[in-house]
Design a protein around this motif. Structure first.
Motif, short mmCIF file in Angstrom:
data_model
loop_
_atom_site.label_atom_id
_atom_site.label_comp_id
_atom_site.label_asym_id
_atom_site.label_seq_id
_atom_site.Cartn_x
_atom_site.Cartn_y
_atom_site.Cartn_z
N MET A 267 0.85 -1.18 0.00
CA MET A 267 0.00 0.00 0.00
C MET A 267 0.89 1.24 0.00
SD MET A 267 -3.25 0.99 2.09
CE MET A 267 -3.87 2.64 2.02
N LYS A 268 0.40 2.28 -0.69
CA LYS A 268 1.12 3.53 -0.76
C LYS A 268 0.22 4.66 -0.28
CE LYS A 268 3.29 2.06 -5.07
NZ LYS A 268 2.39 0.96 -5.28
N THR A 269 0.84 5.68 0.27
CA THR A 269 0.14 6.91 0.62
C THR A 269 0.54 7.96 -0.41
OG1 THR A 269 0.09 6.38 2.97
CG2 THR A 269 -0.18 8.69 2.37
N ILE A 270 -0.44 8.57 -1.06
CA ILE A 270 -0.20 9.61 -2.05
C ILE A 270 -0.19 10.96 -1.35
CG2 ILE A 270 -1.00 10.68 -4.20
CD1 ILE A 270 -0.31 7.67 -4.52
N ILE A 271 0.85 11.76 -1.59
CA ILE A 271 0.99 13.08 -0.98
C ILE A 271 1.18 14.10 -2.09
CG2 ILE A 271 2.32 14.50 0.62
CD1 ILE A 271 3.23 11.75 1.88
N ALA B 184 2.91 12.65 10.77
CA ALA B 184 2.92 11.90 12.03
C ALA B 184 1.75 10.91 12.09
CB ALA B 184 2.86 12.86 13.22
N GLU B 185 0.71 11.16 11.32
CA GLU B 185 -0.48 10.30 11.32
C GLU B 185 -0.41 9.19 10.28
OE1 GLU B 185 -3.98 12.73 11.06
OE2 GLU B 185 -3.17 14.18 12.48
N VAL B 186 0.63 9.20 9.43
CA VAL B 186 0.74 8.21 8.35
C VAL B 186 1.43 6.96 8.87
CG1 VAL B 186 1.77 7.76 6.08
CG2 VAL B 186 0.80 10.01 6.58
N ASP B 187 0.85 5.82 8.56
CA ASP B 187 1.41 4.53 8.95
C ASP B 187 2.84 4.41 8.42
OD1 ASP B 187 2.08 1.84 9.28
OD2 ASP B 187 0.13 1.11 8.62
N GLN B 188 3.76 4.11 9.30
CA GLN B 188 5.19 4.02 8.95
C GLN B 188 5.50 2.85 8.02
OE1 GLN B 188 7.75 6.24 10.01
NE2 GLN B 188 5.96 7.44 10.50
N SER B 189 4.58 1.90 7.91
CA SER B 189 4.85 0.73 7.07
C SER B 189 4.42 0.93 5.62
CB SER B 189 4.15 -0.50 7.65
OG SER B 189 2.75 -0.36 7.55
#
Length: 144
Positions: free
Chosen positions: A1-5, A54-59
Motif C-alpha cells: 500500500m502507498k500513501t499519495i501526498i 505523524a499520522e501516516v502509517d510508517q509501514s
C-alpha cells in the motif's frame, strides 16, 4: 500500500485533492495535500507537513507528487522524510497534473516501482496536448 501526498505552491495541491475525490471517490480519501501558503516560510510549511506525516502509517510506501521539482514544498518535504528515514520507500515525481495524480491514486495498490512510475508519468505526459475546438460553422464550411 502507498500513501499519495500532493505538494504545491499555493492551493494547487488541496484543490487537486478535491478534484480527485470527485473522480476517484473513496480511493482518494487517504490522499494528503500540502500547499505552501502565501507568506508562509519553508520552516512553517515543514512543521505542518511533519504534523500531517505523524499520522501516516510508517509501514506504507509514500508517493510524493509535486508541482515543481526543486521547489520549496518538495525539498522541504524530502528533507523531513529523509530525517525520519522514509526516503528509501518513497517515489518522488514532479510536474504534477490531474492525470498524473488520478493514475497515482488508481494504481497505488496494483503497481509497484518502475511499473508504477512508468504508468503514472506516461498518463501525465499523454494528457499534454493542444485542443482544437471546432464550431458548427466550421463543420458547415467543410461540407461545401
Amino acid at each position: 500500500m502507498k500513501t499519495i501526498i500532493l505538494l504545491s505552491h499555493g492551493e494547487f495541491a488541496p484543490g487537486l485533492k478535491s478534484a480527485l475525490e470527485m473522480f476517484a471517490g473513496d480511493q482518494a480519501k487517504d490522499v494528503l495535500a500540502f500547499g505552501l501558503r502565501k507568506g508562509e516560510s519553508a520552516d512553517q510549511f515543514g512543521q505542518r507537513f511533519a504534523q500531517g506525516m505523524a499520522e501516516v502509517d510508517q509501514s506504507t510506501g509514500l508517493v510524493l507528487l509535486a508541482d515543481i521539482i526543486g521547489g520549496s514544498p518538495l525539498t522541504t518535504a524530502c528533507n523531513i522524510l529523509a530525517q525520519a528515514g522514509r526516503m528509501e520507500d518513497t517515489i518522488v515525481l514532479g510536474g504534477m497534473n490531474f492525470p498524473m495524480a488520478l493514475n497515482a491514486v488508481l494504481y497505488q495498490d496494483s503497481l509497484d516501482g518502475p511499473q508504477f512510475v512508468e504508468k503514472v508519468l506516461g498518463e501525465a505526459s499523454a494528457a499534454l496536448q493542444q485542443f482544437n475546438f471546432q464550431t458548427d460553422t466550421d463543420d458547415e464550411e467543410d461540407d461545401i
